[in-house]
Design a protein around this motif. Structure first.
Motif, mmCIF file in Angstrom:
data_model
loop_
_atom_site.group_PDB
_atom_site.id
_atom_site.type_symbol
_atom_site.label_atom_id
_atom_site.label_comp_id
_atom_site.label_asym_id
_atom_site.label_seq_id
_atom_site.Cartn_x
_atom_site.Cartn_y
_atom_site.Cartn_z
ATOM 1 N N ALA A 2 36.975 48.455 46.603
ATOM 2 C CA ALA A 2 38.345 48.338 46.674
ATOM 3 C C ALA A 2 39.247 48.411 45.602
ATOM 4 C CB ALA A 2 38.489 46.413 46.694
ATOM 5 N N PHE A 3 40.501 49.304 46.055
ATOM 6 C CA PHE A 3 41.379 49.584 44.895
ATOM 7 C C PHE A 3 42.610 48.558 44.694
ATOM 8 C CE2 PHE A 3 38.916 53.164 45.091
ATOM 9 C CZ PHE A 3 38.998 53.999 44.207
ATOM 10 N N ASP A 4 42.735 47.758 43.973
ATOM 11 C CA ASP A 4 43.933 46.633 43.785
ATOM 12 C C ASP A 4 44.885 47.610 43.289
ATOM 13 O OD1 ASP A 4 42.904 46.862 41.364
ATOM 14 O OD2 ASP A 4 42.988 44.558 41.104
ATOM 15 N N GLN A 5 46.343 47.028 43.227
ATOM 16 C CA GLN A 5 47.303 47.700 42.532
ATOM 17 C C GLN A 5 47.169 47.950 41.022
ATOM 18 O OE1 GLN A 5 50.947 46.172 44.057
ATOM 19 N NE2 GLN A 5 50.516 46.189 45.996
ATOM 20 N N ASP A 6 46.516 47.036 40.442
ATOM 21 C CA ASP A 6 46.332 47.293 39.200
ATOM 22 C C ASP A 6 45.447 48.236 38.748
ATOM 23 O OD1 ASP A 6 46.758 46.252 36.326
ATOM 24 O OD2 ASP A 6 44.754 45.523 36.276
ATOM 25 N N THR A 7 44.153 48.676 39.504
ATOM 26 C CA THR A 7 43.518 49.698 39.302
ATOM 27 C C THR A 7 44.204 51.038 39.582
ATOM 28 O OG1 THR A 7 41.537 48.417 39.910
ATOM 29 C CG2 THR A 7 41.175 50.586 40.019
ATOM 30 N N VAL A 8 44.931 51.097 40.440
ATOM 31 C CA VAL A 8 45.853 52.140 40.829
ATOM 32 C C VAL A 8 46.696 52.604 39.584
ATOM 33 C CG1 VAL A 8 47.493 53.332 42.501
ATOM 34 C CG2 VAL A 8 45.570 51.975 43.252
ATOM 35 N N ARG A 9 47.397 51.400 39.170
ATOM 36 C CA ARG A 9 48.349 51.627 38.030
ATOM 37 C C ARG A 9 47.547 52.236 36.817
ATOM 38 N NH1 ARG A 9 49.677 46.714 38.524
ATOM 39 N NH2 ARG A 9 51.146 46.356 40.314
ATOM 40 N N PRO A 25 50.774 50.728 46.694
ATOM 41 C CA PRO A 25 49.968 50.224 47.919
ATOM 42 C C PRO A 25 49.569 51.220 48.839
ATOM 43 C CG PRO A 25 52.154 48.946 47.614
ATOM 44 C CD PRO A 25 52.102 50.050 46.843
ATOM 45 N N ALA A 26 50.342 52.285 48.924
ATOM 46 C CA ALA A 26 50.047 53.706 49.810
ATOM 47 C C ALA A 26 48.852 54.440 49.281
ATOM 48 C CB ALA A 26 51.070 54.439 50.111
ATOM 49 N N VAL A 27 48.839 54.397 48.001
ATOM 50 C CA VAL A 27 47.813 55.158 47.308
ATOM 51 C C VAL A 27 46.663 54.400 47.294
ATOM 52 C CG1 VAL A 27 47.304 56.131 45.013
ATOM 53 C CG2 VAL A 27 49.514 56.504 45.852
ATOM 54 N N ALA A 28 46.605 53.114 47.065
ATOM 55 C CA ALA A 28 45.784 52.279 47.108
ATOM 56 C C ALA A 28 44.955 52.423 48.256
ATOM 57 C CB ALA A 28 45.950 50.837 46.553
ATOM 58 N N ASP A 29 45.445 52.182 49.518
ATOM 59 C CA ASP A 29 45.008 52.405 50.827
ATOM 60 C C ASP A 29 44.212 53.869 51.040
ATOM 61 O OD1 ASP A 29 44.631 51.701 53.465
ATOM 62 O OD2 ASP A 29 46.214 53.415 54.125
ATOM 63 N N LEU A 31 43.112 55.733 48.520
ATOM 64 C CA LEU A 31 41.920 55.730 47.694
ATOM 65 C C LEU A 31 40.640 55.121 48.276
ATOM 66 C CD1 LEU A 31 43.391 55.450 44.130
ATOM 67 C CD2 LEU A 31 42.246 57.389 45.095
ATOM 68 N N GLU A 32 41.038 53.947 49.039
ATOM 69 C CA GLU A 32 39.864 53.182 49.730
ATOM 70 C C GLU A 32 39.413 53.889 50.786
ATOM 71 O OE1 GLU A 32 40.808 49.223 50.765
ATOM 72 O OE2 GLU A 32 42.119 48.745 48.888
ATOM 73 N N ARG A 33 40.328 54.776 51.405
ATOM 74 C CA ARG A 33 39.599 55.614 52.926
ATOM 75 C C ARG A 33 38.890 56.822 52.202
ATOM 76 N NH1 ARG A 33 44.504 57.453 55.958
ATOM 77 N NH2 ARG A 33 45.843 56.570 54.404
ATOM 78 N N ILE A 34 39.302 57.083 51.200
ATOM 79 C CA ILE A 34 38.506 58.334 50.423
ATOM 80 C C ILE A 34 37.040 57.817 50.139
ATOM 81 C CG2 ILE A 34 38.539 60.154 48.613
ATOM 82 C CD1 ILE A 34 41.473 60.292 48.885
ATOM 83 N N MET A 35 37.171 56.563 49.318
ATOM 84 C CA MET A 35 35.855 56.261 48.878
ATOM 85 C C MET A 35 34.930 55.589 50.223
ATOM 86 S SD MET A 35 35.849 56.854 45.678
ATOM 87 C CE MET A 35 34.330 56.061 45.361
#
Length: 95
Positions: A2-9, A25-29, A31-35
């Motif tokens: 799970a990529f939360d917004q803080d991790t993405v930041r 939020p879009a980048v977090a989504d 990254l989750e799909r890539i992982m």
């Protein structure tokens, strides 16, 4: 994963990527799909798959190792503005 917004930041900060707040939020989504795809690849059983460099079993035809050009140093050095012992002389750039 799970990529939360803080991790993405934090990741964007470490990578020196300017990421607008609205895109997090879009980048977090993404990254989750890539992982998720990475996890799918990890789940595939590959122990019996032979290691290969290319999917086709082809031989590379090699040409004979022969000299095809004659030594032209004297001809090429004749057009140099300055030469010494077969080397080009150039002005000093760094002092």
């Amino acid at each position: 994963m799970a990529f939360d917004q803080d991790t993405v930041r934090r990741t964007a900060h470490l990578a020196r990527i300017a990421l607008p707040q609205a895109e997090i939020p879009a980048v977090a989504d993404q990254l989750e799909r890539i992982m998720g795809l990475v996890e799918e690849l990890r789940a595939i059983e590959t122990t019996d798959v032979p290691i290969m460099a290319h999917p086709l079993d082809l031989d590379q035809p090699l040409r004979p190792d022969m000299v095809v050009h004659q030594d032209q140093r004297e001809v090429l050095m004749a057009s140099a503005p300055a030469a010494e012992h077969g080397l080009f002389l150039v002005p000093k750039v760094i002092e």
